[in-house]
Design a protein around this motif. Structure first.
Motif, short mmCIF file in Angstrom:
data_model
loop_
_atom_site.label_atom_id
_atom_site.label_comp_id
_atom_site.label_asym_id
_atom_site.label_seq_id
_atom_site.Cartn_x
_atom_site.Cartn_y
_atom_site.Cartn_z
N THR A 160 13.86 47.20 1.53
CA THR A 160 12.36 46.83 2.38
C THR A 160 11.11 46.23 1.66
O THR A 160 11.04 45.98 1.24
CB THR A 160 12.26 48.62 3.41
OG1 THR A 160 11.29 49.18 1.73
CG2 THR A 160 13.18 49.07 3.77
N LEU A 161 10.65 45.93 3.24
CA LEU A 161 9.51 45.46 2.47
C LEU A 161 9.13 45.70 1.55
O LEU A 161 8.30 44.89 0.20
CB LEU A 161 8.39 44.40 3.55
CG LEU A 161 7.20 43.66 3.16
CD1 LEU A 161 7.33 42.47 2.91
CD2 LEU A 161 6.58 43.19 4.33
N ASP A 162 8.37 47.14 1.37
CA ASP A 162 7.61 47.66 0.56
C ASP A 162 8.49 47.97 -0.90
O ASP A 162 7.83 47.57 -2.23
CB ASP A 162 7.47 48.77 0.92
CG ASP A 162 5.77 49.49 1.96
OD1 ASP A 162 5.69 48.62 2.27
OD2 ASP A 162 6.64 50.25 3.06
N ALA A 213 10.07 45.81 -2.24
CA ALA A 213 10.49 44.28 -2.24
C ALA A 213 9.29 44.28 -2.92
O ALA A 213 8.93 43.54 -4.42
CB ALA A 213 10.57 43.58 -2.00
N ARG A 214 8.26 44.83 -2.60
CA ARG A 214 6.57 44.98 -3.06
C ARG A 214 6.42 45.47 -4.78
O ARG A 214 6.34 44.92 -5.79
CB ARG A 214 5.91 44.60 -2.98
CG ARG A 214 5.48 43.77 -1.64
CD ARG A 214 4.23 44.01 -0.14
NE ARG A 214 3.77 43.01 0.54
CZ ARG A 214 4.34 42.82 1.89
NH1 ARG A 214 3.81 44.38 2.42
NH2 ARG A 214 3.67 42.10 2.60
N LEU A 269 7.79 36.96 -0.43
CA LEU A 269 7.99 37.68 0.72
C LEU A 269 6.37 37.50 1.63
O LEU A 269 5.89 36.25 1.23
CB LEU A 269 6.54 38.88 -0.24
CG LEU A 269 7.34 39.38 -1.00
CD1 LEU A 269 6.98 40.39 -1.89
CD2 LEU A 269 9.09 40.63 -0.58
N PRO A 270 6.45 38.14 3.05
CA PRO A 270 5.89 37.49 3.43
C PRO A 270 4.17 37.59 3.07
O PRO A 270 3.84 38.79 2.50
CB PRO A 270 5.57 38.32 4.61
CG PRO A 270 6.17 39.36 4.34
CD PRO A 270 7.20 38.82 3.51
N ASP A 323 0.40 38.69 2.87
CA ASP A 323 -0.66 40.63 3.30
C ASP A 323 -1.29 39.46 4.39
O ASP A 323 -1.65 38.38 4.01
CB ASP A 323 -1.22 40.54 2.17
CG ASP A 323 -0.16 41.56 1.29
OD1 ASP A 323 1.16 42.24 2.03
OD2 ASP A 323 -0.45 42.01 0.17
#
Length: 57
Positions: free
Chosen positions: A18-20, A22-23, A53-54, A56
């Motif tokens: 998920t994006l979280d 990955a961060r 990543l996109p 913020d």
């Protein structure tokens, strides 16, 4: 020889990460960044993933 596609489930699949997640992975890799060969590789991988990543908002 059996087809590899024949053994996969037909149920909906979740993203690999998920994006979280990955961060979090980027933050963890940055934690291990140093002057060692492994640390340099961790920094390079963190930078590579972070660029994907996109931004913020």
């Amino acid at each position: 020889m059996d087809s590899p596609a024949g053994s996969y489930s037909t149920s909906p699949r979740l993203p690999l990460i998920t994006l979280d997640e990955a961060r979090d992975a980027v933050r963890l890799l940055q934690h291990f960044t140093d002057d060692s060969a492994e640390g340099q590789q961790a920094g390079a991988w963190a930078a590579d993933v972070a660029l994907r990543l996109p931004a913020d908002d």
